[in-house]
Write a protein that holds these residues in place. Structure first.
Motif, short mmCIF file in Angstrom:
data_model
loop_
_atom_site.label_atom_id
_atom_site.label_comp_id
_atom_site.label_asym_id
_atom_site.label_seq_id
_atom_site.Cartn_x
_atom_site.Cartn_y
_atom_site.Cartn_z
N ARG A 46 0.78 -1.30 0.21
CA ARG A 46 0.07 -0.04 0.03
C ARG A 46 0.80 1.38 0.14
O ARG A 46 2.03 1.29 0.51
CB ARG A 46 -1.10 0.05 1.26
CG ARG A 46 -2.24 -1.01 1.05
CD ARG A 46 -2.96 -0.97 2.52
NE ARG A 46 -4.19 -1.79 1.96
CZ ARG A 46 -5.14 -1.82 2.84
NH1 ARG A 46 -4.96 -1.28 4.00
NH2 ARG A 46 -6.10 -2.81 2.57
N TYR A 48 0.21 5.17 1.59
CA TYR A 48 -0.68 5.97 2.27
C TYR A 48 0.01 7.52 2.10
O TYR A 48 0.98 7.39 2.00
CB TYR A 48 -0.91 5.65 3.52
CG TYR A 48 -1.33 4.33 3.98
CD1 TYR A 48 -2.77 4.20 4.32
CD2 TYR A 48 -0.75 3.17 4.23
CE1 TYR A 48 -3.45 3.19 4.80
CE2 TYR A 48 -1.40 2.15 4.34
CZ TYR A 48 -2.76 2.14 4.63
OH TYR A 48 -3.39 0.97 5.07
N GLU A 51 -4.75 8.67 4.64
CA GLU A 51 -5.73 8.34 3.32
C GLU A 51 -4.79 7.28 2.76
O GLU A 51 -3.60 7.54 2.16
CB GLU A 51 -5.82 9.38 2.57
CG GLU A 51 -6.87 9.07 1.21
CD GLU A 51 -7.17 10.01 0.24
OE1 GLU A 51 -7.44 9.91 -0.64
OE2 GLU A 51 -6.83 11.33 0.72
N GLN A 52 -5.48 6.20 2.18
CA GLN A 52 -4.62 4.95 1.34
C GLN A 52 -5.12 5.68 -0.21
O GLN A 52 -6.09 5.96 -0.61
CB GLN A 52 -5.25 3.84 1.24
CG GLN A 52 -4.83 2.71 0.72
CD GLN A 52 -5.64 1.40 0.78
OE1 GLN A 52 -6.33 1.06 1.76
NE2 GLN A 52 -5.38 0.52 -0.23
N ASP A 70 -5.80 -1.68 -3.62
CA ASP A 70 -5.33 -3.07 -3.57
C ASP A 70 -5.86 -4.04 -4.65
O ASP A 70 -7.16 -3.86 -5.23
CB ASP A 70 -5.73 -3.88 -2.38
CG ASP A 70 -5.25 -3.17 -0.98
OD1 ASP A 70 -4.53 -2.37 -0.92
OD2 ASP A 70 -5.61 -3.86 0.22
N ASP A 110 1.60 -5.68 3.27
CA ASP A 110 0.44 -6.12 3.99
C ASP A 110 0.76 -6.58 5.20
O ASP A 110 -0.03 -6.80 6.20
CB ASP A 110 -0.45 -7.09 3.16
CG ASP A 110 0.27 -8.32 2.92
OD1 ASP A 110 1.53 -8.51 3.15
OD2 ASP A 110 -0.61 -9.30 2.67
N SER A 134 -0.28 -3.41 7.12
CA SER A 134 -1.60 -3.12 7.02
C SER A 134 -2.56 -4.06 7.43
O SER A 134 -3.49 -4.07 7.83
CB SER A 134 -2.01 -2.57 5.64
OG SER A 134 -1.68 -3.47 4.55
N ASP A 163 -5.77 1.23 10.22
CA ASP A 163 -5.34 2.52 9.85
C ASP A 163 -5.32 3.57 10.98
O ASP A 163 -4.20 4.22 10.84
CB ASP A 163 -6.45 3.00 8.73
CG ASP A 163 -6.23 2.64 7.41
OD1 ASP A 163 -5.46 1.47 7.49
OD2 ASP A 163 -6.83 2.67 6.36
#
Ligand code: MN
Length: 276
Positions: free
Chosen positions: A130, A132, A140-141, A145, A202, A205, A210
């Motif tokens: 990811r 961010y 904020e992402q 995915d 991942d 995350s 978050d």
């Protein structure tokens, strides 16, 4: 070109369950990468290393100050080279008798580029690592995915909260590797909208949510400490996967101010007397 200075930190940990760390990262300004390899030892770690090696070569080849379109073409060409190397490596392993040998990797990439005299972030994503952005207490992402659960969220069949515990949450729909589709998504962000970027696997995350990520980014000024603390928090939360984080801060950003080397030289002459 807007004057930009980047500070960064990177950290990676094998976690508490896996035998090998198949994640890899690169922090070679203006190029930053996180890759999460798949296929086990001598497969995933090799695939993610290919990503880092090829993007290190891109950084060394002088991408600084490239315009966004050219940089995006070069990032795409770099992905293509990674894909070729993984395919060649797989063929080599299979020829040597490793039946069904499979290697793949995700990749998230951030490159500082120039567009219309403004510095911007060119971001690219393949898989479920990811990107961010963090600005003014807001996380904020940016990347979306490439995963089975993301498709289910998009279709409205599960919620984001349900995705976090869904049995298919680790199944990705895109990756770099011979058996995979390697199409990347690209994003272009103005720098003031992304003063702090986080690239992570991942294993971060999927282990902390978050809110926990945002709290660490808010409380930790130095990006090196922030990367360390994110990885440590993921390991403390169970460490079920390799965990990798790269944090990049945009500092010294002079908004809309073109770099004027003559003016710089003039003021130096005033201070120091005539320069050679
Ligand atoms: Mn992973």
């Amino acid at each position: 070109m807007t004057r930009v200075e980047l500070h960064h930190g990177g950290a990676s940990d094998v976690g508490l369950v896996r035998e090998a760390n198949e994640d890899a990262y690169l922090a070679a300004p203006p190029v930053f990468v996180v890759a999460d390899g798949m296929g086990g030892h001598d497969a995933g770690d090799v695939a993610s290393r290919f990503v880092v090696e090829e993007f290190a070569a891109l950084a060394e080849s002088g991408i600084t100050g490239s315009d966004a379109d050219k940089a995006a073409e070069r990032v795409a060409a770099t992905f293509a080279r990674v894909q070729e190397r993984i395919a060649a490596y797989e063929a080599e392993q299979q020829d040597a008798g490793a039946v069904g040998f499979n290697a793949g990797t995700t990749a998230v990439v951030a490159v500082l580029v120039e567009q219309d005299d403004h510095a911007r972030w060119l971001l690219a994503n393949i898989g479920d690592s990811r990107i961010y952005r963090y600005t003014d207490t807001h996380l904020e992402q940016v990347s979306v995915d490439h995963s089975v659960v993301q498709e289910m969220i998009d279709a409205g069949s599960i919620t984001v909260a349900e995705a976090a515990t869904h049995p298919s949450r680790h199944v990705i729909t895109r990756a770099l590797g011979a058996a995979a589709s390697g199409e990347a998504d690209y994003f272009l962000l103005p720098l003031p909208a992304a003063e702090r970027l986080l690239l992570c696997s991942d294993g971060i995350s999927g282990m902390i949510d978050d809110q926990q990520i945002a709290d660490i980014l808010a409380d930790t000024e130095d990006p090196r400490d922030a990367a360390d603390r994110l990885v440590a928090a993921a390991v403390r939360a169970g460490g079920r996967d390799n965990a990798t984080a790269v944090v990049i801060d945009v500092v010294g950003l002079a908004h809309d101010m073109p770099y004027d080397s003559d003016a710089e030289r003039l003021s130096l002459e005033e201070k120091l007397g005539a320069l050679p």
